[in-house]
Design an enzyme around this catalytic site. Sequence first.
Site, PDB file in Angstrom:
ATOM      1  N   THR A  51     -16.826  50.671  11.687  1.00  0.00           N
ATOM      2  CA  THR A  51     -16.951  51.466  10.549  1.00  0.00           C
ATOM      3  C   THR A  51     -16.081  50.343   9.600  1.00  0.00           C
ATOM      4  O   THR A  51     -16.543  49.582   8.424  1.00  0.00           O
ATOM      5  CB  THR A  51     -16.466  52.406  10.330  1.00  0.00           C
ATOM      6  OG1 THR A  51     -15.385  52.787  11.009  1.00  0.00           O
ATOM      7  CG2 THR A  51     -17.567  53.530  10.726  1.00  0.00           C
TER       8      THR A  51
ATOM      9  N   PHE B 290     -16.475  59.010   3.877  1.00  0.00           N
ATOM     10  CA  PHE B 290     -15.380  59.445   4.999  1.00  0.00           C
ATOM     11  C   PHE B 290     -15.704  60.856   5.302  1.00  0.00           C
ATOM     12  O   PHE B 290     -15.122  61.315   6.114  1.00  0.00           O
ATOM     13  CB  PHE B 290     -13.886  59.243   4.698  1.00  0.00           C
ATOM     14  CG  PHE B 290     -13.613  58.126   4.413  1.00  0.00           C
ATOM     15  CD1 PHE B 290     -13.307  56.985   5.706  1.00  0.00           C
ATOM     16  CD2 PHE B 290     -13.434  57.143   3.261  1.00  0.00           C
ATOM     17  CE1 PHE B 290     -12.988  55.726   5.431  1.00  0.00           C
ATOM     18  CE2 PHE B 290     -13.142  55.996   2.885  1.00  0.00           C
ATOM     19  CZ  PHE B 290     -13.005  55.341   4.213  1.00  0.00           C
TER      20      PHE B 290
ATOM     21  N   CYS C 150     -13.095  62.126   8.116  1.00  0.00           N
ATOM     22  CA  CYS C 150     -12.409  61.082   8.546  1.00  0.00           C
ATOM     23  C   CYS C 150     -11.007  61.223   8.434  1.00  0.00           C
ATOM     24  O   CYS C 150     -10.304  61.083   7.749  1.00  0.00           O
ATOM     25  CB  CYS C 150     -12.996  59.813   7.982  1.00  0.00           C
ATOM     26  SG  CYS C 150     -12.089  58.242   9.107  1.00  0.00           S
TER      27      CYS C 150
HETATM   28  C1  HEM Z   1     -14.491  52.476   6.337  1.00  0.00           C
HETATM   29  C2  HEM Z   1     -13.985  52.905   7.604  1.00  0.00           C
HETATM   30  C3  HEM Z   1     -14.532  54.395   7.994  1.00  0.00           C
HETATM   31  C4  HEM Z   1     -15.819  54.907   7.693  1.00  0.00           C
HETATM   32  C5  HEM Z   1     -16.938  54.746   6.690  1.00  0.00           C
HETATM   33  C6  HEM Z   1     -15.694  56.531   8.193  1.00  0.00           C
HETATM   34  C7  HEM Z   1     -16.440  57.349   8.434  1.00  0.00           C
HETATM   35  C8  HEM Z   1     -16.065  58.646   8.906  1.00  0.00           C
HETATM   36  C9  HEM Z   1     -17.126  59.595   8.589  1.00  0.00           C
HETATM   37  C10 HEM Z   1     -18.179  59.666   7.932  1.00  0.00           C
HETATM   38  C11 HEM Z   1     -16.687  60.961   9.593  1.00  0.00           C
HETATM   39  C12 HEM Z   1     -17.105  62.154   9.462  1.00  0.00           C
HETATM   40  C13 HEM Z   1     -18.375  62.363  10.518  1.00  0.00           C
HETATM   41  C14 HEM Z   1     -18.951  63.591  10.813  1.00  0.00           C
HETATM   42  O1  HEM Z   1     -18.930  64.425  10.064  1.00  0.00           O
HETATM   43  O2  HEM Z   1     -19.559  63.615  11.405  1.00  0.00           O
HETATM   44  C15 HEM Z   1     -15.312  60.137  10.226  1.00  0.00           C
HETATM   45  C16 HEM Z   1     -14.945  60.786  11.134  1.00  0.00           C
HETATM   46  C17 HEM Z   1     -13.886  60.382  11.897  1.00  0.00           C
HETATM   47  N1  HEM Z   1     -13.314  59.178  11.786  1.00  0.00           N
HETATM   48 FE1  HEM Z   1     -13.791  57.841  10.446  1.00  0.00          FE
HETATM   49  N2  HEM Z   1     -14.628  56.103   9.284  1.00  0.00           N
HETATM   50  C18 HEM Z   1     -13.851  54.945   8.980  1.00  0.00           C
HETATM   51  C19 HEM Z   1     -12.587  54.574   9.890  1.00  0.00           C
HETATM   52  C20 HEM Z   1     -11.946  55.358  10.621  1.00  0.00           C
HETATM   53  C21 HEM Z   1     -10.828  54.780  11.333  1.00  0.00           C
HETATM   54  C22 HEM Z   1     -10.111  53.602  10.926  1.00  0.00           C
HETATM   55  C23 HEM Z   1     -10.463  55.744  12.211  1.00  0.00           C
HETATM   56  C24 HEM Z   1      -9.237  55.813  13.444  1.00  0.00           C
HETATM   57  C25 HEM Z   1      -8.273  54.884  13.140  1.00  0.00           C
HETATM   58  C26 HEM Z   1     -11.413  56.902  12.334  1.00  0.00           C
HETATM   59  C27 HEM Z   1     -11.408  57.880  12.858  1.00  0.00           C
HETATM   60  C28 HEM Z   1     -12.155  59.000  12.740  1.00  0.00           C
HETATM   61  C29 HEM Z   1     -12.332  60.272  13.533  1.00  0.00           C
HETATM   62  C30 HEM Z   1     -11.335  60.433  14.579  1.00  0.00           C
HETATM   63  C31 HEM Z   1     -13.092  61.142  13.196  1.00  0.00           C
HETATM   64  C32 HEM Z   1     -13.466  62.658  13.518  1.00  0.00           C
HETATM   65  C33 HEM Z   1     -12.483  63.268  12.832  1.00  0.00           C
HETATM   66  C34 HEM Z   1     -12.666  64.938  13.020  1.00  0.00           C
HETATM   67  O3  HEM Z   1     -13.730  65.427  13.301  1.00  0.00           O
HETATM   68  O4  HEM Z   1     -11.730  65.637  13.082  1.00  0.00           O
HETATM   69  N3  HEM Z   1     -12.391  56.310  11.031  1.00  0.00           N
HETATM   70  N4  HEM Z   1     -15.251  58.872   9.842  1.00  0.00           N
END
Ligand code: HEM
Length: 467
Positions: A278, A407, A414
């Site tokens: 991502t 996010f 996120c």
């Molecule tokens: C530009 C970078 C990123 C984008 C666009 C992004 C986007 C997203 C999105 C849209 C979700 C929600 C997914 C859902 O509702 O099913 C999400 C969840 C998550 N992201 Fe990111 N993410 C990014 C970077 C990161 C980074 C750097 C990490 C970890 C170091 C990360 C870890 C997570 C985790 C663990 C979740 C699940 C959270 C939960 O449900 O408790 N993401 N991300």
Amino acid sequence: MIDTTSTTELSAKLPHPRFRLPLLGDILTTDFAKPCQRLAEQARELGPVFEQKLFGYPAIIVTGVEAVAEVNDESRWEKHVGHVLTKLRPLAGDGLFTAYNSEPNWAKAHTILAPAFTKPAMANYHGAITDTVRELTDLWSTTPEWIDVPATTNKLTFEIIARAGFSHSFGSLADSHSGSFVEAMVHELAYANRRTDVLPLFDKVFRRDGRDRHQADLTHAHAVVDDIIEARTGDPHRAYRDILDLMLDSVDPETGERLDAVNIRNQILTFLVAGSETSANTIAFALHYLSTRPDIAASVRAELDERWPTAQFPDVRYDDVAKLRTLRRVIDETLRLWPTGPGYFRRAKQDTTLSGRYRFAKKDWVLVLLLAAHRDPAWGPDADQFNPDRFLPDTIRRLPPRVYKPFGTGPRACIGRQFAHHEIAVTLAALLHQFDLESDPSYDLDVRETLTLKPAGLRLRAHRRRR
Ligand code: HEM
């Protein structure tokens, strides 16, 4: 899209693509290689809520500003671990990203991990981030030929999360053969992302080799991470260093319990999966715009040069990052136009309606297609153009509320948002400060869809800036 939890019977009145066939559904109008981009095109014709049906399985696509705001309302809707995410369950199990809302480990891990992802916590990772970015600029300095941008940025962010998260280097930047673990992860993501699984029996007939490989990759990825955890638990001189230590040492105040070893492994794999592609692809998209829009690159460089006037690698301190406002607008606009996580799933918590006319039963689900929502006409007549100035403080007030969601939304949004912003900003700041970027005049943006969106085939030449 297949999902056994969808019980939607309501969709007869929903708009749907033309040329729908009995049994096969919308197969003639589906782009199996670029499904999100095709759906975003269809949204322009079919409106803010519509249905796609394949082989009897309906998916409701939500793209309009008001409809998105409605399904983001936590009192009526919640995260749905949709079909795409369940395919990651064999790899990441009940890790934060793929955990079902009902699994107790989600709340436990969220409570334990939240402090590691606050804005101030980024100070702990800042050194690992700048050191890794420094390796990238050293590499680019000695690469006269065209650079495969998404491949390089993916290695960078994979390495950053491994070093910052659990003080481990996979050596992926230094080594052109990124090593068996990284390869296993790449194959796993490709395996999870196959679109052909909507085609009945396709896998059984054509994909036997793929399944064997998948099992081997899975076993290997689990074993490598288990070894990292074991080495850390057996270290007699262990002091708090990183996210792995936090997971090993913390107790959930609610339950008094710790995370078990399998869950810690799931979280590590989750961060590598959710937190590398991502961010990497966001950096790559931003570099595409910065290399083809010299006016925008010049305004970012002006901000950087004011702070770091000499040609040396910039001494980016943690506090500097939040002050790079022009760069921040470039990142925000990149994530608007190309949200690298192109959508997320939501499901009804109880029987409800959407847009005042579509009825949904409890557990019916929708896909919020950010790729389309972020270009809704409410963004203005230039919604398809790259224009970071739309995020200027004066204009930001006129933007549609609650629909900019790169996010995700709610408690399952996120956790890595601050981390992502920090690493993306440090990387772009260093690259723009150090290099002039030459774009390939023959390149037309070609966005490939895996679990994320990626500017496929993007290549640049990096020339050291002369000052
Ligand atoms: C530009 C970078 C990123 C984008 C666009 C992004 C986007 C997203 C999105 C849209 C979700 C929600 C997914 C859902 O509702 O099913 C999400 C969840 C998550 N992201 Fe990111 N993410 C990014 C970077 C990161 C980074 C750097 C990490 C970890 C170091 C990360 C870890 C997570 C985790 C663990 C979740 C699940 C959270 C939960 O449900 O408790 N993401 N991300």
